[in-house]
Design a protein around this motif. Structure first.
Motif, PDB file in Angstrom:
ATOM      1  N   ALA A 150      22.988  90.580  78.667  1.00 22.09           N
ATOM      2  CA  ALA A 150      23.044  91.336  79.919  1.00 22.09           C
ATOM      3  C   ALA A 150      23.624  90.496  81.053  1.00 22.09           C
ATOM      4  O   ALA A 150      24.177  91.036  82.015  1.00 22.09           O
ATOM      5  CB  ALA A 150      21.648  91.830  80.284  1.00 22.09           C
ATOM      6  N   GLU A 208      22.991  93.039  75.421  1.00 17.84           N
ATOM      7  CA  GLU A 208      23.661  94.253  75.900  1.00 17.84           C
ATOM      8  C   GLU A 208      24.451  94.936  74.789  1.00 17.84           C
ATOM      9  O   GLU A 208      24.383  96.153  74.624  1.00 17.84           O
ATOM     10  CB  GLU A 208      24.595  93.917  77.061  1.00 17.84           C
ATOM     11  CG  GLU A 208      25.015  95.122  77.889  1.00 17.84           C
ATOM     12  CD  GLU A 208      23.815  95.815  78.527  1.00 17.84           C
ATOM     13  OE1 GLU A 208      23.783  97.068  78.500  1.00 17.84           O
ATOM     14  OE2 GLU A 208      22.902  95.134  79.030  1.00 17.84           O
ATOM     15  N   SER A 246      13.887  89.913  74.689  1.00 18.70           N
ATOM     16  CA  SER A 246      14.092  90.390  76.054  1.00 18.70           C
ATOM     17  C   SER A 246      12.860  90.229  76.940  1.00 18.70           C
ATOM     18  O   SER A 246      12.980  90.116  78.160  1.00 18.70           O
ATOM     19  CB  SER A 246      14.519  91.861  76.039  1.00 18.70           C
ATOM     20  OG  SER A 246      13.499  92.672  75.465  1.00 18.70           O
ATOM     21  N   ARG A 247      11.666  90.206  76.332  1.00 21.30           N
ATOM     22  CA  ARG A 247      10.442  90.084  77.130  1.00 21.30           C
ATOM     23  C   ARG A 247      10.120  88.606  77.376  1.00 21.30           C
ATOM     24  O   ARG A 247      10.765  87.707  76.849  1.00 21.30           O
ATOM     25  CB  ARG A 247       9.270  90.734  76.401  1.00 21.30           C
ATOM     26  CG  ARG A 247       9.466  92.199  76.057  1.00 21.30           C
ATOM     27  CD  ARG A 247       8.224  92.749  75.384  1.00 21.30           C
ATOM     28  NE  ARG A 247       8.436  94.072  74.820  1.00 21.30           N
ATOM     29  CZ  ARG A 247       7.493  94.799  74.224  1.00 21.30           C
ATOM     30  NH1 ARG A 247       6.268  94.313  74.121  1.00 21.30           N
ATOM     31  NH2 ARG A 247       7.751  95.986  73.735  1.00 21.30           N
ATOM     32  N   ARG A 270      18.016  89.531  77.369  1.00 19.08           N
ATOM     33  CA  ARG A 270      18.333  90.891  76.921  1.00 19.08           C
ATOM     34  C   ARG A 270      19.745  90.944  76.355  1.00 19.08           C
ATOM     35  O   ARG A 270      20.702  90.458  76.970  1.00 19.08           O
ATOM     36  CB  ARG A 270      18.198  91.873  78.079  1.00 19.08           C
ATOM     37  CG  ARG A 270      18.596  93.317  77.747  1.00 19.08           C
ATOM     38  CD  ARG A 270      18.403  94.235  78.940  1.00 19.08           C
ATOM     39  NE  ARG A 270      19.021  95.532  78.760  1.00 19.08           N
ATOM     40  CZ  ARG A 270      18.492  96.539  78.074  1.00 19.08           C
ATOM     41  NH1 ARG A 270      17.308  96.392  77.508  1.00 19.08           N
ATOM     42  NH2 ARG A 270      19.120  97.702  77.956  1.00 19.08           N
ATOM     43  N   GLU A 291      15.643 100.310  70.150  1.00 20.85           N
ATOM     44  CA  GLU A 291      16.570  99.270  70.579  1.00 20.85           C
ATOM     45  C   GLU A 291      17.698  99.102  69.557  1.00 20.85           C
ATOM     46  O   GLU A 291      18.860  98.889  69.923  1.00 20.85           O
ATOM     47  CB  GLU A 291      15.819  97.953  70.765  1.00 20.85           C
ATOM     48  CG  GLU A 291      16.628  96.818  71.345  1.00 20.85           C
ATOM     49  CD  GLU A 291      17.021  97.018  72.802  1.00 20.85           C
ATOM     50  OE1 GLU A 291      17.662  96.115  73.354  1.00 20.85           O
ATOM     51  OE2 GLU A 291      16.683  98.067  73.390  1.00 20.85           O
TER      52      GLU A 291
END
Length: 401
Positions: free
Chosen positions: A236, A226, A35-36, A224, A254
């Motif tokens: 996401a 979801e 996600s980063r 990311r 997470e």
């Protein structure tokens, strides 16, 4: 992606990278989703004004079996710390040295106020117990809190408070020593048989080395997830990816968000401050411990004395770890830290330049005895869904793969 023989890995920290390397070696296709904008998870190094600032003071214990298996230590150019510490007690620094690696230093410090001669003998007994048997046997021993375990050995309260509380508090990120005695014995064993070190160019070199072994096209950053379910991951953005297997390699928080099979872990937090100085307050690669229990600073080190690459030529980088008192605003905390260490090093500390403060509320999963019963948890949580990370084992670099 096709469902037939593909794997989706969620999380690009040490756990996810290690999983991806194993799949690469096995010749299995995968897609790693992070996600980063960078890989590494909680192990990151930032460049701040020419200095290398790890996101929180971290070290690598070279005796970690998984780290030794996965990492090329020579390529990391590991720089070891002094095998011991300087402890501030009674208005002065007192040296505590590993008697097996620094026997002369240990002899010179036998009568220091850190603990009695009987305490030092009991520490040797602790060491023998931690080294006995196979590592897996440590995981099955009866457990209590680290504090109760230390008390049960007959160690004096002074020895526990002046050395073990700041030393292990900096390892576990909790000064009450409520962490499982199983984890204590494992960590104590690792300190006894290997070095504690940092890569010459910062802890971020560890995930960078792992990522360098992976095909870049199979790693997706800024992606990311979801929701997950067997055979399917929904991003996401609404995009759906399908795979034969899904490996949830994210941290405990997470993982709990993405599946109902995993409870959210409690966390130990830490605040780390970095300062630049023209002169090092300590001229050796040694950990400095606060043995008084007073003030915000738990431990301190001059990282540029461990590896000169952490600072520009002629400059020093000082790392300060705070476990209590972190509720202060940034400017107040900096002032409180400098006022505290002025007692140690004099008024020259007010010439230090504050570089960065890292407040890390989710630094390491809390692991009291009940969290390590059992130590190892099953990898498969649903058909085709697997989980790995340090919240499934002893929380450490060793427990992540």
């Amino acid at each position: 992606m096709t469902r037939k023989d593909s794997v989706i890995i969620v999380g690009g920290g040490i756990a996810g990278l290690s999983c991806a390397i194993a799949l690469t070696h096995a010749g299995l296709p995968f897609r790693l989703l992070e996600s980063r904008g960078t890989i590494g998870g909680r192990i990151q190094t930032d460049r701040v004004g020419g200095f290398l600032c790890d996101r929180g003071f971290q070290i690598l214990l070279t005796a970690y079996p998984e780290a030794a298996r996965l990492l090329d230590y020579k390529a990391l150019d590991l720089r070891p710390f002094y095998p011991g510490a300087l402890v501030w007690v009674d208005g002065a620094f007192h040296r505590v040295a590993d008697p097996f690696r620094r026997p002369l230093d240990a002899l010179r410090s036998m009568r220091s106020p850190i603990g009695s001669l009987a305490d030092k003998a009991r520490i040797l007994k602790l060491r023998r117990a931690a080294l006995a048997g196979e590592i897996e046997e440590l995981y099955l021993r009866p457990q209590t809190t680290t504090f109760s375990h230390l008390q049960s050995t007959g160690l004096s309260q002074a020895m526990i408070d002046r050395f073990f509380r700041p030393f292990l508090g900096g390892v576990f990120l909790e000064p009450d020593l409520a962490t499982s005695s199983r984890k204590f014995e494992f960590v104590f064993r690792m300190f006894a048989v290997g070095d504690n070190a940092v890569p010459a160019r910062g802890m971020g070199a560890i995930p960078e080395q792992l990522a360098s072994r992976l095909p870049r096209e199979q790693v997706r950053l800024l992606t990311r997830v979801e929701t997950i379910q067997p055979g399917e991951v929904v991003l996401a953005t609404g995009e759906t990816l399908r795979a034969a297997a899904i490996v949830l390699a994210a941290d405990g928080a997470e993982a709990a968000r993405l599946t109902r099979c995993i409870p959210a872990p409690a966390w130990n937090s830490v605040t780390c401050l970095y300062f630049a100085s023209d002169e090092p307050p300590v001229r050796e690669p040694v950990l400095v411990l606060n043995g008084t229990g007073k003030g915000p600073v738990n431990n301190l080190c001059v990282l540029s004395q461990v590896s000169p690459d952490y600072a520009p030529p002629g400059r020093s980088l000082i790392s300060v770890t705070v476990l209590r008192g972190a509720g202060l605003a940034d400017a107040q905390l900096v002032a409180a830290v400098l006022d505290h260490v002025r007692e140690w090093f004099g008024s020259s500390v007010f010439k230090w330049r504050h570089l960065k403060t890292y407040r890390i509320p989710q630094a390491i999963p809390a692991q009291p005895p009940e969290a390590l019963q059992p130590v190892e948890r099953p990898c498969q949580i649903e058909p085709g869904v697997f989980v790995c990370s340090d919240h499934r084992h002893m929380a450490s670099i060793n427990g992540a793969p």
